[in-house]
Design a protein around this motif. Structure first.
Motif, PDB file in Angstrom:
ATOM      1  N   LEU A 298      56.931 -38.832  -7.196  1.00 18.58           N
ATOM      2  CA  LEU A 298      57.985 -39.229  -6.263  1.00 18.58           C
ATOM      3  C   LEU A 298      59.105 -40.001  -6.960  1.00 18.58           C
ATOM      4  N   GLU A 299      58.747 -40.915  -7.838  1.00 13.51           N
ATOM      5  CA  GLU A 299      59.762 -41.771  -8.456  1.00 13.51           C
ATOM      6  C   GLU A 299      60.681 -41.010  -9.415  1.00 13.51           C
ATOM      7  N   GLN A 300      60.348 -39.761  -9.729  1.00 18.33           N
ATOM      8  CA  GLN A 300      61.200 -38.956 -10.608  1.00 18.33           C
ATOM      9  C   GLN A 300      61.982 -37.889  -9.830  1.00 18.33           C
ATOM     10  N   ALA A 301      62.234 -38.146  -8.561  1.00 22.30           N
ATOM     11  CA  ALA A 301      62.958 -37.173  -7.743  1.00 22.30           C
ATOM     12  C   ALA A 301      64.366 -36.909  -8.272  1.00 22.30           C
ATOM     13  N   ALA A 302      65.019 -37.933  -8.810  1.00 24.07           N
ATOM     14  CA  ALA A 302      66.364 -37.737  -9.359  1.00 24.07           C
ATOM     15  C   ALA A 302      66.338 -36.704 -10.478  1.00 24.07           C
ATOM     16  N   GLN A 303      65.330 -36.764 -11.332  1.00 26.66           N
ATOM     17  CA  GLN A 303      65.203 -35.787 -12.413  1.00 26.66           C
ATOM     18  C   GLN A 303      64.976 -34.383 -11.835  1.00 26.66           C
ATOM     19  N   ALA A 304      64.159 -34.304 -10.785  1.00 30.47           N
ATOM     20  CA  ALA A 304      63.909 -33.013 -10.145  1.00 30.47           C
ATOM     21  C   ALA A 304      65.206 -32.416  -9.582  1.00 30.47           C
ATOM     22  N   LEU A 305      66.009 -33.252  -8.932  1.00 30.32           N
ATOM     23  CA  LEU A 305      67.287 -32.778  -8.387  1.00 30.32           C
ATOM     24  C   LEU A 305      68.239 -32.347  -9.497  1.00 30.32           C
ATOM     25  N   ASN A 306      68.215 -33.053 -10.612  1.00 31.49           N
ATOM     26  CA  ASN A 306      69.078 -32.679 -11.730  1.00 31.49           C
ATOM     27  C   ASN A 306      68.681 -31.324 -12.318  1.00 31.49           C
ATOM     28  N   GLU A 307      67.400 -31.001 -12.272  1.00 32.60           N
ATOM     29  CA  GLU A 307      66.962 -29.673 -12.709  1.00 32.60           C
ATOM     30  C   GLU A 307      67.563 -28.590 -11.814  1.00 32.60           C
ATOM     31  N   LEU A 308      67.576 -28.845 -10.515  1.00 29.63           N
ATOM     32  CA  LEU A 308      68.214 -27.907  -9.591  1.00 29.63           C
ATOM     33  C   LEU A 308      69.708 -27.810  -9.857  1.00 29.63           C
ATOM     34  N   ASP A 309      70.340 -28.955 -10.026  1.00 31.64           N
ATOM     35  CA  ASP A 309      71.787 -28.995 -10.191  1.00 31.64           C
ATOM     36  C   ASP A 309      72.214 -28.237 -11.440  1.00 31.64           C
ATOM     37  N   ALA A 310      71.420 -28.320 -12.490  1.00 29.87           N
ATOM     38  CA  ALA A 310      71.724 -27.632 -13.744  1.00 29.87           C
ATOM     39  C   ALA A 310      71.250 -26.184 -13.732  1.00 29.87           C
ATOM     40  N   ARG A 311      70.624 -25.774 -12.648  1.00 33.39           N
ATOM     41  CA  ARG A 311      70.111 -24.408 -12.482  1.00 33.39           C
ATOM     42  C   ARG A 311      69.112 -24.046 -13.578  1.00 33.39           C
ATOM     43  N   ARG A 312      68.307 -25.046 -13.955  1.00 31.12           N
ATOM     44  CA  ARG A 312      67.229 -24.812 -14.921  1.00 31.12           C
ATOM     45  C   ARG A 312      65.905 -24.510 -14.239  1.00 31.12           C
ATOM     46  N   ALA A 313      65.806 -24.793 -12.958  1.00 24.39           N
ATOM     47  CA  ALA A 313      64.521 -24.703 -12.263  1.00 24.39           C
ATOM     48  C   ALA A 313      64.102 -23.256 -12.040  1.00 24.39           C
ATOM     49  N   THR A 314      62.807 -23.033 -12.110  1.00 27.90           N
ATOM     50  CA  THR A 314      62.226 -21.754 -11.695  1.00 27.90           C
ATOM     51  C   THR A 314      61.167 -22.040 -10.638  1.00 27.90           C
ATOM     52  N   GLY A 315      60.979 -21.071  -9.734  1.00 27.41           N
ATOM     53  CA  GLY A 315      60.045 -21.302  -8.641  1.00 27.41           C
ATOM     54  C   GLY A 315      60.505 -22.470  -7.783  1.00 27.41           C
ATOM     55  N   LYS A 316      59.580 -23.053  -7.058  1.00 28.68           N
ATOM     56  CA  LYS A 316      59.886 -24.180  -6.183  1.00 28.68           C
ATOM     57  C   LYS A 316      59.591 -25.495  -6.890  1.00 28.68           C
ATOM     58  N   VAL A 317      60.576 -26.357  -6.989  1.00 24.76           N
ATOM     59  CA  VAL A 317      60.373 -27.694  -7.544  1.00 24.76           C
ATOM     60  C   VAL A 317      59.763 -28.574  -6.459  1.00 24.76           C
ATOM     61  N   VAL A 318      58.762 -29.358  -6.844  1.00 28.34           N
ATOM     62  CA  VAL A 318      57.964 -30.114  -5.864  1.00 28.34           C
ATOM     63  C   VAL A 318      57.772 -31.549  -6.347  1.00 28.34           C
ATOM     64  N   LEU A 319      57.726 -32.468  -5.374  1.00 35.41           N
ATOM     65  CA  LEU A 319      57.320 -33.858  -5.653  1.00 35.41           C
ATOM     66  C   LEU A 319      55.888 -34.049  -5.200  1.00 35.41           C
ATOM     67  N   ARG A 320      55.079 -34.645  -6.078  1.00 34.74           N
ATOM     68  CA  ARG A 320      53.718 -35.013  -5.689  1.00 34.74           C
ATOM     69  C   ARG A 320      53.767 -36.448  -5.173  1.00 34.74           C
ATOM     70  N   ILE A 321      53.497 -36.602  -3.886  1.00 36.64           N
ATOM     71  CA  ILE A 321      53.589 -37.939  -3.265  1.00 36.64           C
ATOM     72  C   ILE A 321      52.324 -38.734  -3.535  1.00 36.64           C
ATOM     73  N   ARG A 322      51.197 -38.075  -3.369  1.00 35.76           N
ATOM     74  CA  ARG A 322      49.919 -38.727  -3.697  1.00 35.76           C
ATOM     75  C   ARG A 322      48.886 -37.641  -3.948  1.00 35.76           C
ATOM     76  N   GLU A 323      47.842 -37.998  -4.668  1.00 36.96           N
ATOM     77  CA  GLU A 323      46.764 -37.046  -4.935  1.00 36.96           C
ATOM     78  C   GLU A 323      45.956 -36.828  -3.649  1.00 36.96           C
ATOM     79  N   GLY A 324      45.388 -35.624  -3.513  1.00 41.17           N
ATOM     80  CA  GLY A 324      44.575 -35.375  -2.338  1.00 41.17           C
ATOM     81  C   GLY A 324      44.193 -33.935  -2.211  1.00 41.17           C
TER      82      GLY A 324
END
Length: 324
Positions: A298-324
């Motif tokens: 969760l705390e690295q969401a900004a990095q995840a969004l930057n991957e989208l913004d730079a169009r580097r992402a493949t598949g669905k980018v996801v945040l893991r909020i907690r294990e379970g």
């Protein structure tokens, strides 16, 4: 509870991890979030560029997967159910409240990460192809941005409808992702993909183009349409909103069709259940298998969004909020 809150419209850098009160359940399904999707609307929201402009501060997160904590009577859900939901806001937190009509059971065997990226992308793909695109069995579909979350979902839904599917992507790595998702052929956007599409269709062109990119891609796509073909406008990830001279539509007997799933279900909410039923059938038949790309805490969401913004992402980018 922990939540990632947007405090400034400075893009991803405006996010801050904070403690906020848990949401009230009311007549909604209260979900303990395990994973949350990262989407292009989330990115636009951080920049104040989305059509919806909630007052600051707010918690982004349009879709989640998790475990039901409580549910209203008659919703069909109970505590302990594993679900995925469309929330529009609030998903990047430990707990979220979601409308019962936009909450769905997770298929058996799915991970929370796979389910977190399902609702918006697959409902959009199904709505685009079937409701707006009038897709028929054995037609040919061309998908732009085909290695991303919407792209891979569209490939799978099109294959489930009995269509032949071509993908246009920006790299060989993304071409492999698109083929793994089910594309029959993949072409590089940097090459003469228009000629290759024409060759692959023996000069006829494709019946449906799904375009979440816009810009020059839109203009070139018109050249690829078969007679009575449909170009589906899903978004403008490329940054430029294209224009079209309508005489080109007239002379070629083709359609340019807008696709705004979120806006449409606000007007016709009963369509959601119909689409969910169709997708469940495709899942049972093995067509719907979400492609999960990078998973960030969760705390690295900004990095995840930057991957989208730079169009580097493949598949669905996801945040893991907690294990379970």
């Amino acid at each position: 509870m922990r939540a990632l809150q947007l405090e400034r419209l400075d893009g991803p850098e405006g996010l801050k991890l904070v403690d906020v009160p848990e949401p009230e359940a009311g007549d909604q399904v209260l979900i303990d979030v395990r994973a949350a999707g990262v989407s292009f609307p989330d990115l636009l929201l951080t920049k104040g560029q989305y059509q919806m402009k909630p007052p600051l501060p707010f918690v982004p997160g349009v879709e989640v997967a998790g475990v039901v904590r409580s549910a209203p009577a008659g919703s069909g859900f109970k505590a302990g159910d594993k679900v995925m939901a469309f929330t529009m806001l609030g998903g990047w937190a430990d707990v979220v409240a979601a409308p019962p009509g936009m909450t769905f059971r997770m298929p058996e065997g799915w991970s929370f990460e796979a389910a977190a990226g399902t609702v918006m992308n697959y409902h959009t793909a199904y709505f685009a192809l079937h409701r707006r695109g009038r897709l028929k069995t054995a037609e040919t579909v061309l998908v732009h941005g085909a290695a991303g979350g919407v792209g891979t979902a569209t490939i799978q839904v099109a294959r489930g409808a009995g269509a032949r599917v071509f993908a246009v992507v920006s790299s060989e790595e993304k071409a492999e992702v698109a083929r793994s998702a089910g594309a029959d052929k993949a072409f590089l956007a940097s090459g003469d993909w228009v000629s290759r599409v024409k060759d692959a269709t023996k000069g006829r062109g494709v019946d449906v183009v799904v375009d979440p990119v816009g810009g020059d891609i839109f203009d070139l796509s018109l050249k690829c349409l078969a007679p009575e073909g449909r170009l589906l406008v899903v978004g403008f990830a490329g940054g430029r909103i294209p224009e079209v001279k309508v005489n080109r539509l007239l002379l070629k007997n083709v359609d340019v069709v807008g696709v705004a799933w979120g806006a449409f279900i606000m007007q016709e909410p009963e369509l959601t259940a119909e689409i969910a039923k169709g997708l469940a059938s495709l899942s049972d038949k093995g067509f719907v298998e979400p492609v999960v790309g990078q998973v960030f805490p969760l705390e690295q969401a900004a990095q995840a969004l930057n991957e989208l913004d730079a169009r580097r992402a493949t598949g669905k980018v996801v945040l893991r909020i907690r294990e379970g």
